[in-house]
Design a protein around this motif. Structure first.
Motif, PDB file in Angstrom:
ATOM      1  N   ASN A   1      10.597   7.004  -5.504  1.00  0.00           N
ATOM      2  CA  ASN A   1      11.507   5.927  -5.089  1.00  0.00           C
ATOM      3  C   ASN A   1      12.393   5.414  -6.219  1.00  0.00           C
ATOM      4  O   ASN A   1      13.369   4.716  -5.975  1.00  0.00           O
ATOM      5  N   THR A   2      12.078   5.766  -7.457  1.00  0.00           N
ATOM      6  CA  THR A   2      12.914   5.333  -8.582  1.00  0.00           C
ATOM      7  C   THR A   2      14.279   6.001  -8.565  1.00  0.00           C
ATOM      8  O   THR A   2      15.211   5.533  -9.202  1.00  0.00           O
ATOM      9  N   ASN A   3      14.379   7.127  -7.846  1.00  0.00           N
ATOM     10  CA  ASN A   3      15.610   7.934  -7.797  1.00  0.00           C
ATOM     11  C   ASN A   3      15.946   8.600  -9.119  1.00  0.00           C
ATOM     12  O   ASN A   3      17.080   9.007  -9.349  1.00  0.00           O
ATOM     13  N   LEU A   4      14.954   8.712 -10.006  1.00  0.00           N
ATOM     14  CA  LEU A   4      15.143   9.511 -11.219  1.00  0.00           C
ATOM     15  C   LEU A   4      15.272  10.970 -10.793  1.00  0.00           C
ATOM     16  O   LEU A   4      14.665  11.386  -9.801  1.00  0.00           O
ATOM     17  N   PRO A   5      16.042  11.764 -11.517  1.00  0.00           N
ATOM     18  CA  PRO A   5      16.154  13.189 -11.176  1.00  0.00           C
ATOM     19  C   PRO A   5      14.779  13.862 -11.172  1.00  0.00           C
ATOM     20  O   PRO A   5      13.917  13.544 -11.994  1.00  0.00           O
ATOM     21  N   LYS A   6      14.587  14.798 -10.251  1.00  0.00           N
ATOM     22  CA  LYS A   6      13.290  15.464 -10.110  1.00  0.00           C
ATOM     23  C   LYS A   6      12.847  16.154 -11.389  1.00  0.00           C
ATOM     24  O   LYS A   6      11.667  16.159 -11.716  1.00  0.00           O
ATOM     25  N   GLU A   7      13.775  16.728 -12.122  1.00  0.00           N
ATOM     26  CA  GLU A   7      13.442  17.404 -13.379  1.00  0.00           C
ATOM     27  C   GLU A   7      12.893  16.403 -14.398  1.00  0.00           C
ATOM     28  O   GLU A   7      11.946  16.701 -15.125  1.00  0.00           O
ATOM     29  N   ILE A   8      13.467  15.210 -14.431  1.00  0.00           N
ATOM     30  CA  ILE A   8      12.981  14.159 -15.336  1.00  0.00           C
ATOM     31  C   ILE A   8      11.585  13.721 -14.908  1.00  0.00           C
ATOM     32  O   ILE A   8      10.683  13.589 -15.741  1.00  0.00           O
ATOM     33  N   ILE A   9      11.398  13.516 -13.622  1.00  0.00           N
ATOM     34  CA  ILE A   9      10.081  13.107 -13.110  1.00  0.00           C
ATOM     35  C   ILE A   9       9.043  14.166 -13.459  1.00  0.00           C
ATOM     36  O   ILE A   9       7.958  13.847 -13.941  1.00  0.00           O
ATOM     37  N   ARG A  10       9.370  15.423 -13.239  1.00  0.00           N
ATOM     38  CA  ARG A  10       8.433  16.514 -13.496  1.00  0.00           C
ATOM     39  C   ARG A  10       8.016  16.558 -14.964  1.00  0.00           C
ATOM     40  O   ARG A  10       6.849  16.789 -15.284  1.00  0.00           O
ATOM     41  N   LYS A  11       8.947  16.287 -15.866  1.00  0.00           N
ATOM     42  CA  LYS A  11       8.650  16.371 -17.297  1.00  0.00           C
ATOM     43  C   LYS A  11       8.057  15.081 -17.863  1.00  0.00           C
ATOM     44  O   LYS A  11       7.265  15.122 -18.793  1.00  0.00           O
ATOM     45  N   ALA A  12       8.441  13.930 -17.324  1.00  0.00           N
ATOM     46  CA  ALA A  12       8.044  12.648 -17.914  1.00  0.00           C
ATOM     47  C   ALA A  12       6.723  12.108 -17.379  1.00  0.00           C
ATOM     48  O   ALA A  12       6.077  11.304 -18.050  1.00  0.00           O
TER      49      ALA A  12
ATOM     50  N   ASP B   1       0.846  -1.184   0.000  1.00  0.00           N
ATOM     51  CA  ASP B   1       0.000   0.000   0.000  1.00  0.00           C
ATOM     52  C   ASP B   1       0.887   1.242   0.000  1.00  0.00           C
ATOM     53  O   ASP B   1       1.284   1.740   1.043  1.00  0.00           O
ATOM     54  N   ILE B   2       1.226   1.724  -1.193  1.00  0.00           N
ATOM     55  CA  ILE B   2       2.116   2.870  -1.342  1.00  0.00           C
ATOM     56  C   ILE B   2       1.437   3.861  -2.280  1.00  0.00           C
ATOM     57  O   ILE B   2       0.832   3.463  -3.266  1.00  0.00           O
ATOM     58  N   ASN B   3       1.563   5.151  -1.981  1.00  0.00           N
ATOM     59  CA  ASN B   3       0.941   6.124  -2.888  1.00  0.00           C
ATOM     60  C   ASN B   3       1.788   6.319  -4.139  1.00  0.00           C
ATOM     61  O   ASN B   3       2.981   6.028  -4.157  1.00  0.00           O
ATOM     62  N   LEU B   4       1.150   6.828  -5.167  1.00  0.00           N
ATOM     63  CA  LEU B   4       1.756   6.947  -6.491  1.00  0.00           C
ATOM     64  C   LEU B   4       2.984   7.851  -6.494  1.00  0.00           C
ATOM     65  O   LEU B   4       4.007   7.517  -7.090  1.00  0.00           O
ATOM     66  N   ILE B   5       2.900   8.975  -5.821  1.00  0.00           N
ATOM     67  CA  ILE B   5       4.035   9.910  -5.760  1.00  0.00           C
ATOM     68  C   ILE B   5       5.245   9.217  -5.145  1.00  0.00           C
ATOM     69  O   ILE B   5       6.375   9.369  -5.623  1.00  0.00           O
ATOM     70  N   LYS B   6       5.022   8.442  -4.121  1.00  0.00           N
ATOM     71  CA  LYS B   6       6.114   7.728  -3.439  1.00  0.00           C
ATOM     72  C   LYS B   6       6.738   6.687  -4.369  1.00  0.00           C
ATOM     73  O   LYS B   6       7.966   6.551  -4.418  1.00  0.00           O
ATOM     74  N   VAL B   7       5.919   5.965  -5.111  1.00  0.00           N
ATOM     75  CA  VAL B   7       6.432   4.949  -6.036  1.00  0.00           C
ATOM     76  C   VAL B   7       7.332   5.603  -7.083  1.00  0.00           C
ATOM     77  O   VAL B   7       8.427   5.114  -7.362  1.00  0.00           O
ATOM     78  N   ILE B   8       6.889   6.733  -7.630  1.00  0.00           N
ATOM     79  CA  ILE B   8       7.672   7.419  -8.658  1.00  0.00           C
ATOM     80  C   ILE B   8       8.947   8.008  -8.077  1.00  0.00           C
ATOM     81  O   ILE B   8      10.023   7.873  -8.657  1.00  0.00           O
TER      82      ILE B   8
END
Length: 119
Positions: free
Chosen positions: A94-105, A85-92
């Motif tokens: 947790n990938t350790n992708l750079p925040k800028e990549i997460i924000r755009k992708a 039981d994990i929220n979506l923001i936490k799952v994304i």
């Protein structure tokens, strides 16, 4: 004389459009997932390494197989999260992708998101 001026203006407009289009393509980045090497790249620059079988590996594998499609947290439960039981923001995050990549992708809306590998 007017015809020549119109032709010159058209040629200048076409050349401007081509230059603008080429500048846009240079700024566009592509995220890729090399499943065999277990890495995520952005324009051939390594962003993260993954351990095969990990939650992050399963998540990355799933989103690359479902690019540009709406994905819900319930879609991930049986394939990626295995009932955790994990929220979506936490799952994304947790990938350790750079925040800028997460924000755009990732386009996130409530419990759903769309992953786009062209950023």
């Amino acid at each position: 004389m007017v015809t020549i001026v119109v032709i010159i203006v058209c040629i200048i407009n076409i050349m401007s459009f081509i230059i603008l289009l080429s500048l846009f393509n240079k700024n566009q980045k592509k995220i890729t997932f090399d499943r065999d090497k277990k890495i995520v790249l952005c324009n051939d620059i390594k962003l993260i390494s993954l351990r095969e079988g990990s939650t992050n590996f399963r998540f990355i594998d799933y989103i690359f197989n479902n690019k540009n499609k709406e994905i819900s947290i319930s879609d991930l439960e049986g394939v990626v999260l295995f009932g955790n039981d994990i929220n979506l923001i936490k799952v994304i995050s947790n990938t350790n992708l750079p925040k800028e990549i997460i924000r755009k992708a990732f386009s996130i809306k409530g419990n759903t998101f769309i992953f786009n590998d062209n950023i």
